[in-house]
Scaffold this active site. Structure first.
Site, PDB file in Angstrom:
ATOM      1  N   ASP A 308       0.321  -1.645   3.047  1.00  0.00           N
ATOM      2  CA  ASP A 308      -0.264  -1.573   1.706  1.00  0.00           C
ATOM      3  C   ASP A 308       0.324  -2.697   0.875  1.00  0.00           C
ATOM      4  O   ASP A 308       0.801  -3.688   1.426  1.00  0.00           O
ATOM      5  CB  ASP A 308      -0.035  -0.173   1.134  1.00  0.00           C
ATOM      6  CG  ASP A 308      -1.041   0.186   0.064  1.00  0.00           C
ATOM      7  OD1 ASP A 308      -1.985  -0.589  -0.169  1.00  0.00           O
ATOM      8  OD2 ASP A 308      -0.888   1.250  -0.559  1.00  0.00           O
ATOM      9  N   HIS A 309       0.327  -2.532  -0.405  1.00  0.00           N
ATOM     10  CA  HIS A 309       0.702  -3.631  -1.301  1.00  0.00           C
ATOM     11  C   HIS A 309       1.931  -4.407  -0.829  1.00  0.00           C
ATOM     12  O   HIS A 309       2.912  -3.815  -0.387  1.00  0.00           O
ATOM     13  CB  HIS A 309       1.029  -3.071  -2.689  1.00  0.00           C
ATOM     14  CG  HIS A 309      -0.088  -2.290  -3.272  1.00  0.00           C
ATOM     15  ND1 HIS A 309       0.020  -1.564  -4.408  1.00  0.00           N
ATOM     16  CD2 HIS A 309      -1.359  -2.117  -2.841  1.00  0.00           C
ATOM     17  CE1 HIS A 309      -1.130  -0.979  -4.679  1.00  0.00           C
ATOM     18  NE2 HIS A 309      -1.985  -1.293  -3.736  1.00  0.00           N
TER      19      HIS A 309
HETATM   20  C1  DNO Z   1      -4.877   0.203  -4.282  1.00  0.00           C
HETATM   21  C2  DNO Z   1      -5.744   0.919  -3.336  1.00  0.00           C
HETATM   22  C3  DNO Z   1      -6.708   1.808  -4.072  1.00  0.00           C
HETATM   23  C4  DNO Z   1      -7.709   2.404  -3.100  1.00  0.00           C
HETATM   24  C5  DNO Z   1      -8.691   3.334  -3.755  1.00  0.00           C
HETATM   25  C6  DNO Z   1      -9.533   3.996  -2.716  1.00  0.00           C
HETATM   26  O1  DNO Z   1      -4.362  -0.816  -3.952  1.00  0.00           O
HETATM   27  O2  DNO Z   1      -5.025   1.604  -2.392  1.00  0.00           O
HETATM   28  O3  DNO Z   1      -7.361   1.057  -5.043  1.00  0.00           O
HETATM   29  O4  DNO Z   1      -8.431   1.366  -2.526  1.00  0.00           O
HETATM   30  O5  DNO Z   1      -8.055   4.298  -4.506  1.00  0.00           O
HETATM   31  O6  DNO Z   1     -10.735   4.392  -3.283  1.00  0.00           O
END
Ligand code: DNO
Length: 346
Positions: A308-309
């Site tokens: 993720d991020h």
């Molecule tokens: C942020 C993401 C969220 C995700 C939405 C799914 O970085 O993980 O924006 O895409 O919540 O709908």
């Protein structure tokens, strides 16, 4: 486990060719961005996206997100038309080989932060959340960090007012209504729905947030037991709730077959409810990433994963959370954990 990487379509500054060179990369997680929320996605756009991804030697089996129209969350009479469009989009995506759709059910705003570039001692920067700073913001008056909304301030004000009559219970019922109506299409198309937890997992600006922890997740799966009703296990979102035991939840929902997609991200707590995003390693934050991966592996999870991020490092100025370098480092670290844990597990 199938390692994937989020890619924001042709406007993403990161070329697919670079993503393919990340060790172990199988595919991208992407979306069609030219369709207004609530309308059916066009076959032309889906076909074009898939071709671009496949031509780069990557798969397109996960979509993040197909946005849920606010009328569905509000439970307005117009919701049925938008739900029909959603179901038609799912069937279209299934026909193009998509197996998993990540979505969220947060009113008005998706993720919320108070700072997009908090500088760390090593000079990198990342997203950060401070509850006291958030409480001081008025979304009707100030633009929120990262949210260049397509609403005018008047439209946003009206929408926020409409939610005054919607509490967590009503929002939950509206989610169940939505899922019951679209799951037949998911069954036909072979597509799993993977709800993203609320980020952070508590009410903000008086707007209810319901995908926050074990109690509501148990209720969701009890009320809608269909096997295509699943979860995006986002460690950073659920993990911001300090009462959530993330390795335990990873094991529990992996064993139940509910985790369809995993977002693996590290955060470091500060104050009573603050957190800053950090590099993925266990040593860099407050979540035990090794225990989380172990719980997923031991729970039999074999689905899609993405780092993720990431932080901005090496001079990169990426889309908030979505630069190339730190997420690629995250992939390498997570793949190492996976290999080691899987070998021990056999
Ligand atoms: C942020 C993401 C969220 C995700 C939405 C799914 O970085 O993980 O924006 O895409 O919540 O709908």
């Amino acid at each position: 486990m199938k390692m994937t990487f989020r890619w924001f379509g042709e406007s993403d500054s990161i070329p697919l060719a670079y993503i393919r060179q990340i060790p172990g990369m199988t595919g991208v997680v992407t979306a069609v961005y030219d369709c207004p929320p609530g309308e059916k996605w066009s076959e032309k756009s889906v076909a074009r996206l898939k071709k671009a991804v496949n031509d780069a030697g990557l798969s397109m089996e996960v979509i993040e997100s197909v946005p849920v129209h606010e009328d569905i969350k509000l439970g307005k009479p117009s919701r049925d038309r938008y739900i029909d469009n959603y179901a038609a989009t799912i069937e279209l995506l299934g026909a193009y080989g998509v197996r998993c759709v990540c979505y969220n059910f947060m009113p008005v705003f998706d993720w919320l932060r108070t700072e997009l570039k908090k500088t760390a001692p090593d000079g990198s920067n990342s997203l950060s959340f401070d509850g006291a700073q958030m409480a001081a913001l008025d979304p009707k008056k100030t633009a929120l960090p990262g949210w260049d909304l397509s609403y005018t301030p008047e439209e946003l004000g009206r929408l926020l007012d409409e939610y005054a009559g919607v509490d967590g219970e009503t929002l939950f019922e509206n989610l169940v209504y939505f899922l019951r109506r679209i799951l037949p299409a998911c069954g036909k198309a072979g597509v799993d729905m993977a709800i993203h937890p609320d980020d952070p997992p508590w009410d903000i600006f008086g707007l209810p947030r319901i995908i926050t922890g074990e109690k509501n997740l148990d209720r969701l799966f009890a009320e809608v037991p269909d096997p295509h009703n699943g979860l995006t296990f986002c460690t950073g979102s659920l993990g911001a709730g300090r009462g959530n035991d993330i390795p335990y939840l990873a094991g529990k929902y992996a064993r139940a077959g509910r985790i369809k997609f995993a977002h693996l991200r590290q955060i470091r707590f500060f104050g009573t409810d603050g957190f800053t995003e950090t590099g993925h390693r266990t040593a860099d934050g407050s979540l035990d990433m090794c225990a989380i991966v172990r719980a997923l592996v031991q729970g039999g999870f074999d689905g899609y994963v993405r780092p993720d991020h990431g932080r901005n490092i090496w001079g990169e100025d990426g889309k908030p959370g979505y630069g190339l370098y730190d997420r690629a480092l995250g992939v390498a670290y997570l793949s190492g954990l996976w290999e080691a844990i899987q070998k021990d597990h056999r």
